[in-house]
Design an enzyme around this catalytic site. Sequence first.
Site, PDB file in Angstrom:
ATOM      1  N   TYR A  54      55.149  80.349  -7.876  1.00 54.39           N
ATOM      2  CA  TYR A  54      53.926  80.937  -8.447  1.00 54.39           C
ATOM      3  C   TYR A  54      53.707  82.375  -7.963  1.00 54.39           C
ATOM      4  O   TYR A  54      53.535  83.303  -8.765  1.00 54.39           O
ATOM      5  CB  TYR A  54      52.750  80.029  -8.081  1.00 54.39           C
ATOM      6  CG  TYR A  54      51.369  80.586  -8.290  1.00 54.39           C
ATOM      7  CD1 TYR A  54      50.987  81.162  -9.501  1.00 54.39           C
ATOM      8  CD2 TYR A  54      50.424  80.516  -7.268  1.00 54.39           C
ATOM      9  CE1 TYR A  54      49.700  81.653  -9.690  1.00 54.39           C
ATOM     10  CE2 TYR A  54      49.136  80.992  -7.446  1.00 54.39           C
ATOM     11  CZ  TYR A  54      48.782  81.566  -8.655  1.00 54.39           C
ATOM     12  OH  TYR A  54      47.507  82.052  -8.826  1.00 54.39           O
ATOM     13  N   ALA A  60      55.843  84.235  -5.916  1.00 54.81           N
ATOM     14  CA  ALA A  60      57.069  85.040  -5.885  1.00 54.81           C
ATOM     15  C   ALA A  60      57.385  85.655  -7.240  1.00 54.81           C
ATOM     16  O   ALA A  60      57.909  86.775  -7.315  1.00 54.81           O
ATOM     17  CB  ALA A  60      58.235  84.181  -5.401  1.00 54.81           C
ATOM     18  N   ARG A  69      66.781  77.464  -6.441  1.00 50.60           N
ATOM     19  CA  ARG A  69      67.612  76.377  -5.950  1.00 50.60           C
ATOM     20  C   ARG A  69      68.676  75.968  -6.964  1.00 50.60           C
ATOM     21  O   ARG A  69      69.749  75.510  -6.580  1.00 50.60           O
ATOM     22  CB  ARG A  69      66.751  75.185  -5.551  1.00 50.60           C
ATOM     23  CG  ARG A  69      66.159  75.330  -4.168  1.00 50.60           C
ATOM     24  CD  ARG A  69      65.470  74.083  -3.696  1.00 50.60           C
ATOM     25  NE  ARG A  69      64.231  73.836  -4.417  1.00 50.60           N
ATOM     26  CZ  ARG A  69      63.415  72.816  -4.176  1.00 50.60           C
ATOM     27  NH1 ARG A  69      63.719  71.941  -3.242  1.00 50.60           N
ATOM     28  NH2 ARG A  69      62.300  72.675  -4.855  1.00 50.60           N
ATOM     29  N   LEU A 124      66.788  76.754   1.158  1.00 53.94           N
ATOM     30  CA  LEU A 124      66.318  76.971   2.526  1.00 53.94           C
ATOM     31  C   LEU A 124      67.031  76.074   3.533  1.00 53.94           C
ATOM     32  O   LEU A 124      67.218  76.457   4.690  1.00 53.94           O
ATOM     33  CB  LEU A 124      64.809  76.723   2.612  1.00 53.94           C
ATOM     34  CG  LEU A 124      63.889  77.775   2.002  1.00 53.94           C
ATOM     35  CD1 LEU A 124      62.434  77.337   2.167  1.00 53.94           C
ATOM     36  CD2 LEU A 124      64.099  79.138   2.632  1.00 53.94           C
ATOM     37  N   SER A 136      50.829  82.740   6.517  1.00 54.32           N
ATOM     38  CA  SER A 136      49.617  82.185   5.927  1.00 54.32           C
ATOM     39  C   SER A 136      48.453  82.348   6.893  1.00 54.32           C
ATOM     40  O   SER A 136      48.654  82.474   8.107  1.00 54.32           O
ATOM     41  CB  SER A 136      49.821  80.689   5.632  1.00 54.32           C
ATOM     42  OG  SER A 136      48.616  80.072   5.238  1.00 54.32           O
ATOM     43  N   TYR A 195      51.160  70.762   7.618  1.00 52.47           N
ATOM     44  CA  TYR A 195      51.352  71.995   6.858  1.00 52.47           C
ATOM     45  C   TYR A 195      50.939  73.203   7.691  1.00 52.47           C
ATOM     46  O   TYR A 195      51.656  74.206   7.768  1.00 52.47           O
ATOM     47  CB  TYR A 195      50.545  71.953   5.557  1.00 52.47           C
ATOM     48  CG  TYR A 195      50.513  73.278   4.838  1.00 52.47           C
ATOM     49  CD1 TYR A 195      51.610  73.716   4.099  1.00 52.47           C
ATOM     50  CD2 TYR A 195      49.399  74.115   4.918  1.00 52.47           C
ATOM     51  CE1 TYR A 195      51.592  74.941   3.450  1.00 52.47           C
ATOM     52  CE2 TYR A 195      49.368  75.344   4.271  1.00 52.47           C
ATOM     53  CZ  TYR A 195      50.465  75.744   3.538  1.00 52.47           C
ATOM     54  OH  TYR A 195      50.454  76.971   2.910  1.00 52.47           O
ATOM     55  N   LYS A 203      53.417  76.385   9.093  1.00 55.81           N
ATOM     56  CA  LYS A 203      53.251  77.820   8.871  1.00 55.81           C
ATOM     57  C   LYS A 203      53.178  78.569  10.197  1.00 55.81           C
ATOM     58  O   LYS A 203      53.727  79.668  10.340  1.00 55.81           O
ATOM     59  CB  LYS A 203      51.992  78.079   8.049  1.00 55.81           C
ATOM     60  CG  LYS A 203      51.956  77.402   6.690  1.00 55.81           C
ATOM     61  CD  LYS A 203      53.138  77.750   5.812  1.00 55.81           C
ATOM     62  CE  LYS A 203      53.144  79.158   5.325  1.00 55.81           C
ATOM     63  NZ  LYS A 203      54.220  79.429   4.328  1.00 55.81           N
ATOM     64  N   SER A 207      47.467  75.542  -5.556  1.00 55.72           N
ATOM     65  CA  SER A 207      46.274  76.172  -6.118  1.00 55.72           C
ATOM     66  C   SER A 207      46.142  75.862  -7.602  1.00 55.72           C
ATOM     67  O   SER A 207      45.032  75.641  -8.112  1.00 55.72           O
ATOM     68  CB  SER A 207      46.295  77.688  -5.883  1.00 55.72           C
ATOM     69  OG  SER A 207      47.381  78.293  -6.541  1.00 55.72           O
ATOM     70  N   PHE A 225      37.444  78.462   2.191  1.00 52.83           N
ATOM     71  CA  PHE A 225      38.702  79.186   2.349  1.00 52.83           C
ATOM     72  C   PHE A 225      38.547  80.604   1.822  1.00 52.83           C
ATOM     73  O   PHE A 225      37.735  80.880   0.946  1.00 52.83           O
ATOM     74  CB  PHE A 225      39.857  78.474   1.636  1.00 52.83           C
ATOM     75  CG  PHE A 225      39.504  77.868   0.318  1.00 52.83           C
ATOM     76  CD1 PHE A 225      39.446  78.643  -0.828  1.00 52.83           C
ATOM     77  CD2 PHE A 225      39.220  76.514   0.213  1.00 52.83           C
ATOM     78  CE1 PHE A 225      39.121  78.087  -2.060  1.00 52.83           C
ATOM     79  CE2 PHE A 225      38.896  75.950  -1.006  1.00 52.83           C
ATOM     80  CZ  PHE A 225      38.839  76.738  -2.150  1.00 52.83           C
TER      81      PHE A 225
END
Length: 361
Positions: A22, A24, A43, A71, A131, A162, A166, A209, A229
């Site tokens: 989204y 990138a 990928r 990755l 993040s 999560y 990060k 999101s 947030f």
Amino acid sequence: MYGKIHEIVAIFGVLVTGASGYAATHCVQQLLASGYLVRGTVRSLKNPEKVQPLRVLKFAQERLELVEADLEKADSWPKAVDSCDYVFHVASPIQLVSDGNAIKVAVDGTLNVLEACAKCHTVKKVVLTSSMAAIKYGRETTDKVLTEDDWSNVNGKGINEYQKSKTLAEKAAWDFVKSIPEGDNQFKLTCLNPGFIVGPLLTDVQGASVTLIKRVLNHEIPGLPMLYFSMIDVRDFAKANILAMENPKTDGERIILGYNEDHNLRDVADFLDKEFGPQGYNIPKRKLPYFLLWIASFFNATVKDALPMIGVKEKISNAKARDLLQIEFTHPEKSLVDMGYSLIEKGIVPKKGGYKPRTHL
């Protein structure tokens, strides 16, 4: 500057990892529009859902190359990085509730990319997407304004996997750069710490999101938990990557990216309702009481991970971004409204009878 189309060079300017994601994809779009030669990793080149939105970007035929890299596969990165001047490491596990593998993938994946950069002597700089999750969690809540000097406490109360992933991935990146052996490529590092990324889509891929805003527009949630947030427009995020890449003053810096005011899900719903309510969309408005969320947390992993964040509002400073990058952040209301129209036009959210399309976002 190397990589600009007006210079005749036989190298690629910028590598964007996870190029089909989204955020990138916006980086790729803005790099191409700015005249850079771009290489993007995916990928699988055989997945049209991921690849086609990149191939149709303006200037993609002339200046975009897509290559496969994963990755979790260290040997896929030397070829991807080869001959690049700059690297945007945007690819990362994005699930808010992990399957138990998020920390390993985030840390090992980051190190796989950086190790390839250390062996490639053309790479001048890496701009790494971290993040705000690496800054604001597992801490005692205070009135202190959080800055880039602050880190999440991975051993703190209520921090989820999560958020740990990060934090640990960013720390691993800084530790790696400090320990690059003499003789290897001593590239510069800038880490960007964005808040919750919102705004229009260039792909149909549904990340965290997108899923949240889709559920709000579709009235798929019974009510609104008081989650706070900081948000950043996806277009501002992409712009910030390029500005950080081009500005040597950002070398060695962490930079918080986000609007300078926290909003909660009720604010999000109000913004969307103001625009889309008159068009036939039934936006949820009821606040979910904490005790209902507490009960649900015994049965739902997503709610369980979110529970420690309910009602917690942190103060975040974006002063460094405004100073170093000279960027003014888009108000979340505009970002969310633009995102809503994007979701509807792409068919991710169905069109209602009263829907009135806009000619542009």
